[in-house]
Structure formats: C-alpha cells, structure tokens
Design an enzyme around this catalytic site. Structure first.
Site, short mmCIF file in Angstrom:
data_model
loop_
_atom_site.label_atom_id
_atom_site.label_comp_id
_atom_site.label_asym_id
_atom_site.label_seq_id
_atom_site.Cartn_x
_atom_site.Cartn_y
_atom_site.Cartn_z
N LYS A 1 -10.11 47.52 -10.73
CA LYS A 1 -8.93 48.33 -11.05
C LYS A 1 -9.33 49.80 -11.20
O LYS A 1 -8.66 50.70 -10.68
CB LYS A 1 -8.30 47.84 -12.36
N GLN B 1 -7.66 44.17 -20.84
CA GLN B 1 -8.06 43.02 -20.00
C GLN B 1 -8.09 41.73 -20.82
O GLN B 1 -8.73 41.67 -21.86
CB GLN B 1 -9.44 43.32 -19.38
N ASP C 1 1.28 46.31 -17.78
CA ASP C 1 1.27 44.87 -17.52
C ASP C 1 2.65 44.24 -17.75
O ASP C 1 2.85 43.05 -17.47
CB ASP C 1 0.25 44.17 -18.44
#
Ligand code: NDP
Length: 285
Positions: free
Chosen positions: A52, A96, A119
């Site tokens: 990412k 994460q 997210d």
C-alpha cells in the site's frame, strides 16, 4: 469458456485514472496523504502494508508509515490516531488488521475521523452505506473494487439474484449493502446457512469470501453465472488459490475472477483511489 475478469489489467487502468486525479490536485497545491499504522510483525500484514505504501508513493501521494511493536499499548495507538485526525495533510488513516488481542480494535476503528476512514469501517460510514444516503462516504475497499469490476465488465446488477458467501465486516456485509443499493436481490450466507448449494445454484452472481480453499465446485454454480472469488488461501505447495475451484467452475461460469490476479489487485487500487476521493471531498479539491 468464461470471460476472465482481469483484476490486474483493471487495477492498472484505475491506478492511471487515480494518478491523473492526483496530478490535478497537486497542481492546486493539494497533495493527498495517507497514514498507514502497522502493529507487530505478522509477515502478511507487513507485505500488505508495504505494498500500500509503495503504491501510494508511486502514484504521488504523501504516505506515512507508523510501525509499532506487538506489545504497544492502546493509548499510544489512540494518541497517534488523534494526531493524524488533526493533521490537515493526512486524508486517509488505515490500521492494518489483524491487531494483537490486547488491543481494542473496535475502539481503534471508532477513533478514526469518519472523513479519513479509508477502510469505510467507522459506524458513521457503515450507517450511511446501509441507509443508502446520497452523500459522499468511503466504503470498504474490497467490495468497492468488486463493484468497479461489475461496472467495467457491464454486469447488470439491477434485479440480479446475487449470493454472497461470507459475512465479514470487511467484505460480505458492505458487499450486501452496495449490491442492494444497486437494486440487486441479495442473499448473505455464512457457515450456518442450510443447503448452501441450492442457493448458489440459483445465483446470477456468486461472490465467495470464506477463506475455505476451493469450497465452490462445478455443482454449486448456475450456467453462465458471474463468479467472484475473494478468497486467498496458501496451499501446501506454496501456491495461492481461491475459495472457488477455478478449473472446475470456469467452463460453466459466464465470467470469473482468477486467484491470484482477480479481486486482490483491485482492493489496493481502490484504497488509493478512495484516499484521493477523501482528499477531494475534505479539501474541496
Ligand atoms: P472472515 O474469516 O472474517 O469471514 C469468513 C466468513 O466466511 C464468515 O462469515 C464465515 O461464516 C464464512 N464461512 C466460513 N466457512 C464457511 C462455509 N463452509 N460455508 C459458508 N460460509 C462460511 O474472512 P474475511 O471476510 O476477512 O476473508 C475471507 C477470505 O477473503 C479470506 O481468504 C481472505 O484472505 C480473503 N480476503 C481477500 C481480500 C482481497 O483483497 N482479495 C480482502 C479481504 C479478504 P460465519 O459468519 O457463519 O462464521
């Protein structure tokens, strides 16, 4: 033979489009920024976070990586999020998963400002999604990537009978809402669903996100169905495989995603594209 839904090709196209948008923002003095928070040394999480970070930088974003040891305390993570919430140069914050057990993942998700929640997991954003509100809000990146695939391959969603297997907050639940908002008729199945194969055999579109290697075979799929395989399973020989038995299902399906090279590449492209959305929305870019 099914049409192969090529996640790598589409990822490249999405990334090119995102890069053009970033260039336009930079010309206006706005450099979109993402903050990646990684706790512990789980090898898969390290790879995902690094990928990412690398893609964000390649596309021209500011990308800041925050690494903490696995015994970091809750307060330190929350303080970091608080600072990032207030940092005007940061448009997107991602923590994460999975987090170590001693950390309260829900409190951490809820601490992220909804307009920086790339997210799409904050309850405010989930609520907007479920209410199908007409405003801007981020959604989970894997379902977003799958919706982009449907768009690219002209898959008709309105009135389609869709079965989604797997009801996690990252994949199945937001997928259900996005499809329903697009006027599909959706069944969300889990491990306790009875007669699953009877359901899947009637699906025009079948989306599988269970983490159970090759659980969907030829007998579970309707002829001509669109089959989306989200699963990533590492086999004993080291190879990756999906939740769908590709070789068995491909001759029956109308369209199918491979693993690897299907949904996975789209997830990360969607994350970066959504970071740019957040920058545009928050900074009126
Ligand atoms: P979770 O473990 O959070 O959820 C798995 C879901 O599958 C649960 O809802 C579970 O049901 C359901 N399930 C498990 N076994 C069965 C079964 N035999 N029949 C029906 N349903 C079953 O997984 P995630 O959603 O996080 O991930 C799923 C898979 O997708 C994994 O392989 C993961 O690696 C992959 N993934 C891939 C991504 C990508 O970008 N390609 C992104 C995210 C995930 P129940 O709720 O009843 O327990």
């Amino acid at each position: 033979m099914a049409i192969l839904i090529d996640g790598k090709k589409l990822r490249n196209k999405v990334n090119e489009q995102t890069k053009l948008r970033v260039d336009k923002l930079i010309a206006k003095g706005i450099k979109p920024g993402i903050a990646l928070i990684l706790v512990g040394d789980d090898p898969a999480s390290q790879i995902y976070t690094r990928n990412k970070h690398k893609l964000a930088e390649k596309i021209g974003l500011k990308s800041d990586l925050y690494r903490f040891p696995s015994d970091v305390n809750q307060e330190t993570v929350l303080d970091t999020i608080k600072n990032l919430n207030e940092d005007d140069e940061i448009d997107a914050i991602i923590v994460q998963e999975p987090l170590p057990d001693h950390l309260d993942g829900i409190a951490i998700t809820n601490a992220i400002r909804p307009d920086k929640d790339v997210d799409g997991l904050h309850p405010t954003n989930l609520g907007k999604l479920y209410a199908n509100q007409p405003s801007h809000y981020p959604v989970a990146c894997t379902p977003r990537g799958i919706m982009r695939m449907f768009d690219e391959y002209d898959v008709e969603l309105e009135g389609a009978n869709v079965v989604v297997i797997g009801r996690s907050i990252l994949v199945g639940r937001p997928m259900l809402a996005l499809l329903n908002n697009a006027n599909a008729t959706v069944t969300l199945a889990g491990s306790r669903t009875k007669n699953l194969s009877e359901l899947t055999k009637k699906a025009d579109i079948l989306i599988v996100a269970t983490g159970k290697a090759k659980m969907i075979g030829a007998d579970d799929v309707k002829k001509g169905a669109v089959v989306i395989d989200v699963g990533i399973n590492r086999m004993e020989n080291g190879k990756l495989t999906g939740d769908v038995d590709f070789d068995a299902v491909e001759p029956i399906a109308g369209m199918i995603t491979p693993v690897p090279g299907g949904v996975g590449p789209m997830t990360i492209a969607s994350l970066i594209a959504q970071t740019v959305d957040l920058a545009e929305w928050r900074r009126n870019g």
